[in-house]
Design a protein around this motif. Sequence first.
Motif, PDB file in Angstrom:
ATOM      1  N   GLN A 481      56.507  23.020  13.338  1.00 14.12           N
ATOM      2  CA  GLN A 481      55.282  23.745  13.673  1.00 14.12           C
ATOM      3  C   GLN A 481      54.570  24.283  12.425  1.00 14.12           C
ATOM      4  O   GLN A 481      55.194  24.611  11.420  1.00 14.12           O
ATOM      5  CB  GLN A 481      55.599  24.914  14.609  1.00 14.12           C
ATOM      6  CG  GLN A 481      56.245  24.516  15.919  1.00 14.12           C
ATOM      7  CD  GLN A 481      55.404  24.882  17.128  1.00 14.12           C
ATOM      8  OE1 GLN A 481      54.181  24.918  17.063  1.00 14.12           O
ATOM      9  NE2 GLN A 481      56.068  25.145  18.234  1.00 14.12           N
ATOM     10  N   THR A 482      53.246  24.397  12.544  1.00 13.89           N
ATOM     11  CA  THR A 482      52.413  25.053  11.527  1.00 13.89           C
ATOM     12  C   THR A 482      51.562  26.103  12.243  1.00 13.89           C
ATOM     13  O   THR A 482      51.607  26.235  13.473  1.00 13.89           O
ATOM     14  CB  THR A 482      51.503  24.041  10.823  1.00 13.89           C
ATOM     15  OG1 THR A 482      50.548  23.527  11.773  1.00 13.89           O
ATOM     16  CG2 THR A 482      52.308  22.887  10.238  1.00 13.89           C
ATOM     17  N   THR A 485      49.365  24.356  14.903  1.00 12.69           N
ATOM     18  CA  THR A 485      49.940  23.427  15.884  1.00 12.69           C
ATOM     19  C   THR A 485      49.588  23.864  17.299  1.00 12.69           C
ATOM     20  O   THR A 485      49.687  25.045  17.652  1.00 12.69           O
ATOM     21  CB  THR A 485      51.474  23.369  15.737  1.00 12.69           C
ATOM     22  OG1 THR A 485      51.797  22.951  14.405  1.00 12.69           O
ATOM     23  CG2 THR A 485      52.072  22.377  16.723  1.00 12.69           C
ATOM     24  N   SER A 486      49.189  22.914  18.106  1.00 11.64           N
ATOM     25  CA  SER A 486      48.835  23.205  19.488  1.00 11.64           C
ATOM     26  C   SER A 486      50.076  23.620  20.287  1.00 11.64           C
ATOM     27  O   SER A 486      51.169  23.056  20.113  1.00 11.64           O
ATOM     28  CB  SER A 486      48.183  21.983  20.146  1.00 11.64           C
ATOM     29  OG  SER A 486      48.052  22.158  21.547  1.00 11.64           O
TER      30      SER A 486
END
Length: 598
Positions: A481-482, A485-486
């Motif tokens: 994840q970032t 990120t959705s």
Amino acid sequence: MTSKTATSTVHSVHADGREAIASPMATTNPSPRSSYDAFTEPPTGSQTPNPLLGGHASQKYPEEGYELGAVTSRNAPPPAHLSNALEILYLTRSRRSNAGELAENNDAEALSPVRGSQGIPPQLRNLGTEIMFVLVCSSGQLLFSYNLGNVTVNLSAFQAALGMPSGEVPWLMGAYSTALGLSVILSGSLADLLAPRLVIVAAFAWLTIWNIIGAFSLTPSRSILFFFMRAMQGLSVGLLVSGSMSLLGRVYSPGQRKTRVFSAMAAMAPLGFFIGALQGGALTAYLPWIFGTNAMVSGVLMAAAWFSVPDIQPEADLPGSDVPSIRDFDWKGAICATAGCICLLFGLTQGSVVHWSSYTYSMIIVGIVIIVAFFWVESRARRPLIPNSLWKTPGFAPLMAAYFLSFGSFVGAWQFFAVQFFSRIQQKSALTVALYLLPNCIAGILAAWIVSKLLHRVPGHYIYMVSMFCYALGPAFFLPQTANTSYWALSLPGITLATFGPDMSFAAASIFITSNVPRSYQGSAGSLLVTIQNLSSAIMASAADSIAAQVDTSPTGEIGLKGLKAAWWFALAAALAGAVITGAAVRIPKEVEKEHVT
């Protein structure tokens, strides 16, 4: 097995009073079937039933092979095996009577399928009372997670309201978990030795009082009172969990109905966390009302407990044995367990706050030493807090080790930091974070339902193994994840799949443990599992926080994204270690209908 030959001479008495001696007879020990048939075969033809023995005038004793002549003289000595014959006659008639009663019960069950071995327990009046009883007992697990959820999504808001530095934020959770862990250790055995109804109603009343106090303690000048209130919340919930498991374990014998009830209780944990998070997110701007509504909920549950929980008294595990009482409480073990857990949990929670000062290491070491002493005391106690036989149950120790690693990785090293990821890294509101956790609720209920359907069909360690891999899927989906990120891409499947871990493992483990201890130890056995939950959560959270802080800490003391990922790597490793232990050593048989062990 070889049969033995017995040669004996038996006296008999003729009708004229003369004594006759029967010739010796060499006989062999008959089979159990022949012994039974000899005294149950109905007389026919010229056979004359003996009114005293229920046999015939020339009946042979099946055990020894002796022949009994007709006894007609008042002065004649009684046969040497008269008492044995009477005992066999009594057992025969009892078997016939029991068989008749069983047939009648089977006919009754055909007409009323909700009774019998899978029916409503005799302590409960009807199905409606049973449903309310199970819901009240399951509310302990619901409130356990509920009081975590409404604070977890509001850590920043509580920090601002209480004027706390960032380093003290862990105590918002630590005060609650520490007190809960301590109360569970003691209250499990107390609930087995006292009337659980009194324990549960008193716990709801105590929780209601301190929720009201909590609504008026959210100011910097009353921060100490707030932390004490959180500890009293944990104390009350610990009493509820232990008392509820004692009640459910004593009312339900091992079997399919018990499996369904304990699965329903396991489903309350994710439901409670979601409801608590939703409540906390909706009341972020009105923090005192979090505890005001908590007081209303606990007050309603207190009234429901008063009317639905049966007044069950302690029972003896074996007929004729002493009924356990408060005089049998293991005070030495209780003191050691309390002191050891206080030192250990305080050292672990405070360690991350003060950056692991020397006194925190000292507290941890002292706590470990006292806990070791606790096991030594328990091995010599007349009635230990946890039955010693449980530790000798095949597969029990590795099951507990796997549960410690996996549950701790879920709560302490993944979920806690996942909420921080949504709140601080992705800048989501508390209400949005609560809605993000909706799959946690749905998947948890589904997981509990699956366990209730499968535990009678497949060995429990297969279910346990699947739960271990589900634990690992949470951090696995969050590691890529970032900040942009959705939610739908990785968070949704990660939260959904990871939730199958704690709910499947708790249901399988709690049923296995409570099915392997006597009726009088149900609360103690259940409290052991909850104690493992609290210790693992505190220890793994402390370790994950230390790892994350070493990797990435901002000037304000907050952990950055790299630090969160380091904690998730730690959670992934712990969950996989639990899977390896499960595959190598954990064996849980299929659940079957049986009575409590003695």
